[in-house]
Design a protein around this motif. Structure first.
Motif, short mmCIF file in Angstrom:
data_model
loop_
_atom_site.label_atom_id
_atom_site.label_comp_id
_atom_site.label_asym_id
_atom_site.label_seq_id
_atom_site.Cartn_x
_atom_site.Cartn_y
_atom_site.Cartn_z
N ALA A 21 0.85 -1.21 0.02
CA ALA A 21 0.03 -0.07 -0.04
C ALA A 21 0.83 1.38 -0.10
O ALA A 21 0.36 2.21 -0.63
CB ALA A 21 -0.86 -0.08 1.22
N VAL A 22 2.11 1.16 0.72
CA VAL A 22 2.72 2.57 0.88
C VAL A 22 3.48 2.45 -0.69
O VAL A 22 3.44 3.64 -1.21
CB VAL A 22 4.19 2.11 1.81
CG1 VAL A 22 5.37 3.09 1.50
CG2 VAL A 22 3.44 2.28 3.06
N VAL A 23 3.85 1.64 -1.30
CA VAL A 23 4.51 1.64 -2.49
C VAL A 23 3.54 2.16 -3.58
O VAL A 23 3.76 2.92 -4.44
CB VAL A 23 5.06 0.49 -3.20
CG1 VAL A 23 5.60 0.34 -4.30
CG2 VAL A 23 6.19 -0.28 -2.02
N ASP A 24 2.30 1.60 -3.22
CA ASP A 24 1.22 1.97 -4.55
C ASP A 24 0.95 3.49 -4.26
O ASP A 24 0.78 4.31 -5.18
CB ASP A 24 -0.18 1.32 -4.10
CG ASP A 24 -0.34 -0.19 -4.54
OD1 ASP A 24 0.74 -0.77 -5.27
OD2 ASP A 24 -1.04 -0.95 -4.28
N GLY A 25 0.84 4.02 -3.03
CA GLY A 25 0.79 5.42 -2.68
C GLY A 25 1.87 6.17 -3.22
O GLY A 25 1.49 7.37 -3.88
N ALA A 26 3.05 5.92 -3.12
CA ALA A 26 4.16 6.58 -3.70
C ALA A 26 4.34 6.70 -5.08
O ALA A 26 4.81 7.65 -5.53
CB ALA A 26 5.44 5.92 -3.08
N ARG A 27 3.59 5.93 -5.83
CA ARG A 27 3.54 5.88 -7.17
C ARG A 27 2.94 7.16 -7.59
O ARG A 27 3.07 7.62 -8.88
CB ARG A 27 3.05 4.71 -7.80
CG ARG A 27 3.12 4.64 -9.11
CD ARG A 27 2.15 3.51 -9.91
NE ARG A 27 2.50 2.12 -9.37
CZ ARG A 27 3.36 1.25 -9.64
NH1 ARG A 27 4.02 1.59 -10.82
NH2 ARG A 27 3.57 0.08 -9.21
N ILE A 28 1.83 7.58 -6.81
CA ILE A 28 1.08 8.60 -7.17
C ILE A 28 1.42 10.07 -6.44
O ILE A 28 1.50 10.94 -6.93
CB ILE A 28 -0.42 8.38 -6.62
CG1 ILE A 28 -0.56 7.03 -7.37
CG2 ILE A 28 -1.47 9.64 -7.20
CD1 ILE A 28 -0.77 7.07 -8.80
N TYR A 29 1.83 9.76 -5.02
CA TYR A 29 2.33 10.60 -4.18
C TYR A 29 3.71 10.67 -3.94
O TYR A 29 4.05 9.96 -2.78
CB TYR A 29 1.31 10.76 -3.12
CG TYR A 29 -0.18 10.83 -3.57
CD1 TYR A 29 -0.81 12.04 -3.73
CD2 TYR A 29 -1.02 9.95 -3.47
CE1 TYR A 29 -1.95 12.27 -3.97
CE2 TYR A 29 -2.43 9.94 -3.73
CZ TYR A 29 -2.66 11.41 -4.04
OH TYR A 29 -4.19 11.60 -4.29
N PRO A 30 4.50 11.51 -4.63
CA PRO A 30 5.67 11.36 -4.21
C PRO A 30 6.21 11.71 -2.63
O PRO A 30 7.26 11.04 -2.24
CB PRO A 30 6.78 12.63 -5.15
CG PRO A 30 5.74 12.72 -6.16
CD PRO A 30 4.07 12.42 -5.48
N GLU A 31 5.44 12.14 -1.93
CA GLU A 31 5.85 12.71 -0.61
C GLU A 31 5.84 11.29 0.40
O GLU A 31 6.18 11.31 1.57
CB GLU A 31 4.71 13.73 0.06
CG GLU A 31 3.45 13.38 -0.07
CD GLU A 31 2.59 14.00 -1.43
OE1 GLU A 31 1.59 14.22 -1.14
OE2 GLU A 31 3.36 13.79 -2.55
N LEU A 32 5.24 10.23 -0.35
CA LEU A 32 5.26 8.89 0.37
C LEU A 32 6.75 8.20 0.19
O LEU A 32 6.82 7.15 0.85
CB LEU A 32 3.82 8.27 0.29
CG LEU A 32 2.63 8.67 0.47
CD1 LEU A 32 1.54 7.59 0.20
CD2 LEU A 32 2.51 8.71 1.93
N ARG A 33 7.02 8.60 -0.78
CA ARG A 33 8.41 7.61 -1.20
C ARG A 33 9.52 7.47 0.11
O ARG A 33 10.22 6.45 0.14
CB ARG A 33 9.02 8.76 -2.24
CG ARG A 33 8.38 8.28 -3.63
CD ARG A 33 9.30 8.56 -4.81
NE ARG A 33 8.55 8.34 -5.94
CZ ARG A 33 9.15 8.37 -7.06
NH1 ARG A 33 10.55 8.79 -7.43
NH2 ARG A 33 8.26 8.42 -8.34
#
Length: 398
Positions: A55-67
């Motif tokens: 889920a973290v990786v899925d989100g980071a694909r869209i939202y760079p602040e999660l990387r």
């Protein structure tokens, strides 16, 4: 307040579950109180950790602040690794534990591969490759087995189940595009897996995928979960994209149609057709939604009539229902249920009765309660994030 942007909802869930469960000093997810998915008082089994990391990786694909969260999330896996056979145990261990499930590890491998895809960090690809090679070793090649083929469920239990076989096929195809010199090896293995799933576990009538069979038996467990169809759909769709062999398209078409057929086993058919819904828990449903999204990505609108539009409408309907019935307005997090009567009491009294009547009484699933009170867990929150991220691939705005 209503759902308008599924990606943003997924982002909000990741942010909240990270703050709730990630412990920086212990560098892992910690339960504030023992809950579903804990193997002791406060630590989570690797299945829950893998869904959270994904889920973290899925989100980071869209939202760079999660990387910046990706390294911490992926690093947790090392606490579960058997350093000798290179698989990952269900629980944290000193490097020797053999309580290893191939289906759990396939989800770990998928997190590694997608982390590489999002970040470009070769370490993740190397870890994914090592683990995929381990997973392929789970193929049942026992010449004395009554049921031959398929990937085992556990390193010591040769139950040949759909989710393991399909998830290993899926991650083999995921990694194949990043290792072109070895790609044929992974693609051929994935094809072998899907061939086995269709020949042994698919119901020729409704086209759903049965759960599995012990290698010492020919008596198939005919329970038909959403995720068994979803992961097989992901793999067959990806196989068609890679090979352009119409055989895989036919399989994928049949599975996609079955996944949104409101008359099949995993829909709640106690209601009129217009109100039926997928009744599995969110950690299974997220993989069905991913399968349908993969189908549209890899097969698309090629000779499929109104199927793509029907998929869009079915996913949209379920995203809205999940948001309306399973979201806790107090913190924005979710329980694991996907059934609108098995929810918070106040939601049942106000929303369920208004939309569904009083056909079913209120309750909570055992995995969603502490005593008689609702209780959330890492798996439920992570699966919810994936429901929205995967759903947004098909329905980016509502």
């Amino acid at each position: 307040m209503s759902l308008s942007n599924p990606n943003l909802e997924g982002y909000s869930i990741v942010r909240e579950f990270w703050l709730k469960y990630y412990n920086p000093s212990k560098q892992t997810f910690i339960a504030p109180k023992k809950c579903s998915g804990c193997y002791n008082d406060d630590r989570f089994v690797i299945w829950a950790v893998s869904v959270a990391a994904q889920a973290v990786v899925d989100g980071a694909r869209i939202y760079p602040e999660l990387r910046p969260l990706i390294p911490n999330a992926i690093r947790i896996f090392q606490k579960y690794k058997n350093q000798h056979i290179k698989g990952y145990s269900a629980a944290e261990n000193s490097g020797n534990d053999r309580d290893i499930y191939y289906d759990d590890d396939a989800q770990v491998a998928s997190a590694f591969v997608t982390a590489y895809e999002v970040t470009g960090e070769k370490y993740y690809l190397d870890q994914g490759r090592e683990l995929v090679r381990f997973l392929m070793g789970g193929w049942n090649d026992n010449p004395n087995a009554k049921t031959k083929g398929g990937v085992s469920w556990h390193v010591t239990n040769h139950y040949l189940n759909a989710c393991t076989t399909a998830e290993v096929a899926k991650v083999c195809l995921q990694i194949s595009k990043f290792l072109p010199q070895e790609a044929h090896y992974y693609v051929e293995f994935a094809a072998k897996c899907v061939d086995w799933l269709i020949a042994v576990l698919q119901d020729p009538g409704d086209k759903l995928i049965k759960d599995g069979v012990q290698d010492t038996s020919t008596n198939i467990n005919d329970t038909k979960w959403t995720y068994n169809l979803g992961t097989t759909l992901s793999a067959s769709s990806h196989l068609y994209f890679i090979t352009k062999d119409k055989k895989w398209k036919k399989i994928a078409d049949e599975l996609a149609n079955a996944g949104i057929n409101r008359g099949v086993f995993f829909y709640d058919r106690d209601y009129d057709n217009s109100k039926r819904y997928w009744r599995d828990s969110s950690y299974f449903v997220q993989l069905l939604i991913e399968g349908l999204a993969d189908y549209l990505l890899y097969v698309g609108e090629e000779d499929n009539g109104d199927l793509p539009q029907r998929i869009h409408e079915e996913i949209k309907r379920h995203l809205v229902m999940f948001y309306e019935f399973m979201r806790d307005p107090k913190d924005g997090l979710y329980i694991q249920s996907f059934e609108p009567h098995l929810t918070y009491k106040e939601v049942y009294e106000t929303k369920y009765k208004a939309q569904f009547g009083d056909r079913k009484g209120w309750g909570l699933k055992d995995e969603d309660k502490d005593g008689d009170q609702p209780q959330k867990c890492l798996m439920g929150c992570a699966a919810a994030a994936r429901v929205f991220f995967q759903g947004a691939r098909v329905v980016p705005q509502i």
